[in-house]
Design a protein around this motif. Structure first.
Motif, PDB file in Angstrom:
ATOM      1  N   THR A 170       1.485  -1.058  -0.050  1.00 14.46           N
ATOM      2  CA  THR A 170       0.333  -0.114  -0.090  1.00 14.46           C
ATOM      3  C   THR A 170       0.588   1.477   0.290  1.00 14.46           C
ATOM      4  N   ALA A 171       0.668   2.283  -1.008  1.00 19.02           N
ATOM      5  CA  ALA A 171       0.937   3.954  -1.414  1.00 19.02           C
ATOM      6  C   ALA A 171       0.459   4.395  -0.461  1.00 19.02           C
ATOM      7  N   VAL A 172       1.186   5.585   0.138  1.00 22.68           N
ATOM      8  CA  VAL A 172       0.327   6.937   1.286  1.00 22.68           C
ATOM      9  C   VAL A 172       0.900   7.522   0.162  1.00 22.68           C
ATOM     10  N   PHE A 173       0.199   8.823   0.629  1.00 21.86           N
ATOM     11  CA  PHE A 173       0.451  10.554   0.053  1.00 21.86           C
ATOM     12  C   PHE A 173       1.431  10.673   1.233  1.00 21.86           C
ATOM     13  N   GLN A 174       2.693  11.359   0.098  1.00 18.38           N
ATOM     14  CA  GLN A 174       3.865  12.752   0.796  1.00 18.38           C
ATOM     15  C   GLN A 174       3.782  13.941   0.903  1.00 18.38           C
ATOM     16  N   LYS A 175       3.995  14.223  -0.165  1.00 20.00           N
ATOM     17  CA  LYS A 175       3.736  15.512  -0.758  1.00 20.00           C
ATOM     18  C   LYS A 175       3.602  15.672  -2.834  1.00 20.00           C
ATOM     19  N   MET A 176       3.041  17.302  -2.308  1.00 20.00           N
ATOM     20  CA  MET A 176       2.565  17.616  -4.339  1.00 20.00           C
ATOM     21  C   MET A 176       3.002  18.789  -4.561  1.00 20.00           C
ATOM     22  N   ASP A 177       3.283  18.332  -5.947  1.00 20.99           N
ATOM     23  CA  ASP A 177       3.600  20.111  -6.918  1.00 20.99           C
ATOM     24  C   ASP A 177       3.198  20.467  -7.673  1.00 20.99           C
ATOM     25  N   ILE A 178       2.139  21.175  -7.184  1.00 17.54           N
ATOM     26  CA  ILE A 178       0.619  21.059  -8.084  1.00 17.54           C
ATOM     27  C   ILE A 178       1.276  21.882  -9.131  1.00 17.54           C
ATOM     28  N   PHE A 179       2.252  22.700  -9.841  1.00 18.86           N
ATOM     29  CA  PHE A 179       2.447  23.575 -10.475  1.00 18.86           C
ATOM     30  C   PHE A 179       3.371  22.776 -12.160  1.00 18.86           C
ATOM     31  N   LYS A 180       3.906  21.961 -11.360  1.00 24.26           N
ATOM     32  CA  LYS A 180       4.628  20.404 -12.280  1.00 24.26           C
ATOM     33  C   LYS A 180       4.154  19.447 -12.303  1.00 24.26           C
ATOM     34  N   GLY A 181       2.340  19.145 -11.737  1.00 29.42           N
ATOM     35  CA  GLY A 181       1.779  18.100 -12.274  1.00 29.42           C
ATOM     36  C   GLY A 181       1.871  16.578 -11.068  1.00 29.42           C
ATOM     37  N   LEU A 182       3.244  16.734 -10.308  1.00 30.13           N
ATOM     38  CA  LEU A 182       3.966  15.771  -9.377  1.00 30.13           C
ATOM     39  C   LEU A 182       3.294  15.270  -8.310  1.00 30.13           C
ATOM     40  N   LEU A 183       2.559  14.190  -7.756  1.00 32.37           N
ATOM     41  CA  LEU A 183       2.779  13.485  -6.778  1.00 32.37           C
ATOM     42  C   LEU A 183       3.418  12.703  -5.885  1.00 32.37           C
ATOM     43  N   TRP A 184       3.659  12.178  -4.809  1.00 34.20           N
ATOM     44  CA  TRP A 184       5.076  11.786  -4.116  1.00 34.20           C
ATOM     45  C   TRP A 184       4.025  10.847  -3.198  1.00 34.20           C
ATOM     46  N   TYR A 185       4.712   8.809  -3.648  1.00 37.11           N
ATOM     47  CA  TYR A 185       3.977   8.357  -2.802  1.00 37.11           C
ATOM     48  C   TYR A 185       4.865   7.167  -1.715  1.00 37.11           C
ATOM     49  N   ALA A 186       4.865   6.836  -1.337  1.00 41.19           N
ATOM     50  CA  ALA A 186       5.587   6.196  -0.491  1.00 41.19           C
ATOM     51  C   ALA A 186       4.752   4.555  -0.392  1.00 41.19           C
ATOM     52  N   TYR A 187       5.693   3.047   0.148  1.00 40.12           N
ATOM     53  CA  TYR A 187       4.947   2.388   0.759  1.00 40.12           C
ATOM     54  C   TYR A 187       5.500   2.154   1.860  1.00 40.12           C
ATOM     55  N   LYS A 188       3.919   1.716   2.910  1.00 36.29           N
ATOM     56  CA  LYS A 188       4.065   1.852   4.017  1.00 36.29           C
ATOM     57  C   LYS A 188       5.268   1.148   4.863  1.00 36.29           C
TER      58      LYS A 188
END
Length: 389
Positions: free
Chosen positions: A286-304
């Motif tokens: 399962t991957a959980v949200f970490q952070k985002m860059d709104i104007f680059k359109g990117l989201l960072w996820y990491a496994y539990k």
């Protein structure tokens, strides 16, 4: 708030552009309006608008009728009708732009609030006005002592004398209603003037007094911002800002008005983003949200199971994975979608000594080596045989 061509005297006061000590563009004052119609002539047969905008202390402005058809220009000091007596102010705007300002502030042309201009201020009027202005700081100091002695829970933020010196307006802030009837009697008896009390909000107080914001510029409310819209902490959340009250609050103690400036752009960009509380189901875990860059359109996820390894995904890819999960299926892993895997650097690699900063004595001279060399040289000279003449 001065133009590039505006010079100053020895006291740091702007001399202005040959306009009686005022900047020709009016940009040295608070809440100024540039008269972009000044170079345009009116159509034939049309007379100029007979209402002018007059500025007083700390950006206070009112509209006055020029019933006597005086030749008034921006920067002129005029005597205007007040209650009671007269007040002294500076003309800040004339002509057709005054109509736009009156519509903006919802003031009708025939309103009772629009009083008349008596005359251009004489030298005697200006001297009385300056004398009254010079007393404001001392009167404010003594007034605060009276408020403290009476035990009133209020803060006197500013005092403005009328141009004729017979009346003073006391601006104050308070959390609750204040019974200042005794205070008015004390002030009137002490200073021999008519007293008017005006309660202002915290934002209005900051706008009147002015100051420098955390951005290094003058406060928006004292230079150009006139309407105070409500600001909530959700504006900071949408912009991914840390909810630190000390950083989000302005000089007025309320949330900064500039939090609303770019809020619409962030809301438009967030329309295609998934919710951050949604987990991504993969066969790897399962991957959980970490952070985002709104104007680059990117989201960072990491496994539990491995929270130190972050995988960056585009918003479209995350929506695709969520769509697959809703169908009851799992993707193989996030790496098959990711463009780059971010692994945090090891502490040893992140803090390598490049220029020898751990050596505090690297510039010190080694005195012991020089003394040893001198001793060796002396011993060698003594041991060496003398040559015969």
């Amino acid at each position: 708030m001065s133009c590039n061509s505006c010079s100053t005297d020895t006291n740091g006061v702007p001399k202005g552009c040959k306009s009686n000590g005022n900047c020709g563009t009016g940009s040295c004052d608070k809440l100024t309006v540039f008269d972009w119609l000044s170079n345009m002539t009116l159509p034939n047969g049309q007379s100029s608008f007979n209402i002018s905008e007059v500025r007083f202390k700390n950006g206070r402005k009112h509209f006055f009728k020029n019933t006597k058809n005086l030749a008034i220009a921006i920067g002129d000091v005029v005597a205007v009708e007040s209650s009671p007596g007269h007040d002294i102010g500076t003309v800040s705007l004339t002509g057709e732009l005054v109509k736009i300002q009156m519509r903006k502030k919802d003031v009708s042309f025939d309103s009772e609030e629009v009083k008349q201009i008596y005359r251009k201020a004489s030298q005697r009027d200006i001297e009385v006005w300056q004398t009254a202005r010079d007393k404001e700081q001392e009167v404010q100091r003594k007034s605060r002592l009276i408020v403290s002695r009476l035990g009133l829970k209020m803060k006197l933020s500013d005092i403005e004398f009328q141009g004729d010196g017979n009346k003073a307006t006391f601006y104050y802030t308070a959390d609750d209603r204040v019974d200042f009837r005794l205070l008015i009697k004390e002030l009137a008896t002490t200073f021999k003037i008519r007293v008017e009390m005006k309660q202002v909000g915290l934002r209005q107080e900051a706008a009147r007094l002015g100051g420098i914001g955390s951005c290094g510029r003058e406060l928006c409310c004292s230079t150009w911002l006139t309407d105070f819209r409500s600001v909530s902490t959700s504006a900071a959340r949408y912009q991914q800002l840390s909810l630190n009250p000390q950083k989000l609050a302005g000089q007025c103690g309320k949330l900064k008005c500039c939090l609303n400036y770019e809020l619409d752009s962030y809301l438009d960009a967030l329309k295609n983003f998934p919710k951050t509380d949604t987990w991504l189901q993969t066969e790897k875990g399962t991957a959980v949200f970490q952070k985002m860059d709104i104007f680059k359109g990117l989201l960072w996820y990491a496994y539990k199971d491995n929270p130190m390894q972050w995988v960056d995904l585009e918003a479209e890819q995350v929506n695709e994975i969520i769509k697959i999960n809703k169908e009851g299926k799992k993707v193989a892993s996030l790496e098959m979608y990711a463009s780059k895997i971010n692994v945090p650097a090891e502490p040893e690699a992140a803090f390598t000594n490049v220029v020898g900063q751990d050596s505090l004595t690297r510039f010190d001279k080694n005195k012991g080596n020089k003394s040893n060399k001198r001793r060796k040289n002396r011993n060698n000279k003594r041991k060496s045989p003398r040559k015969n003449a």
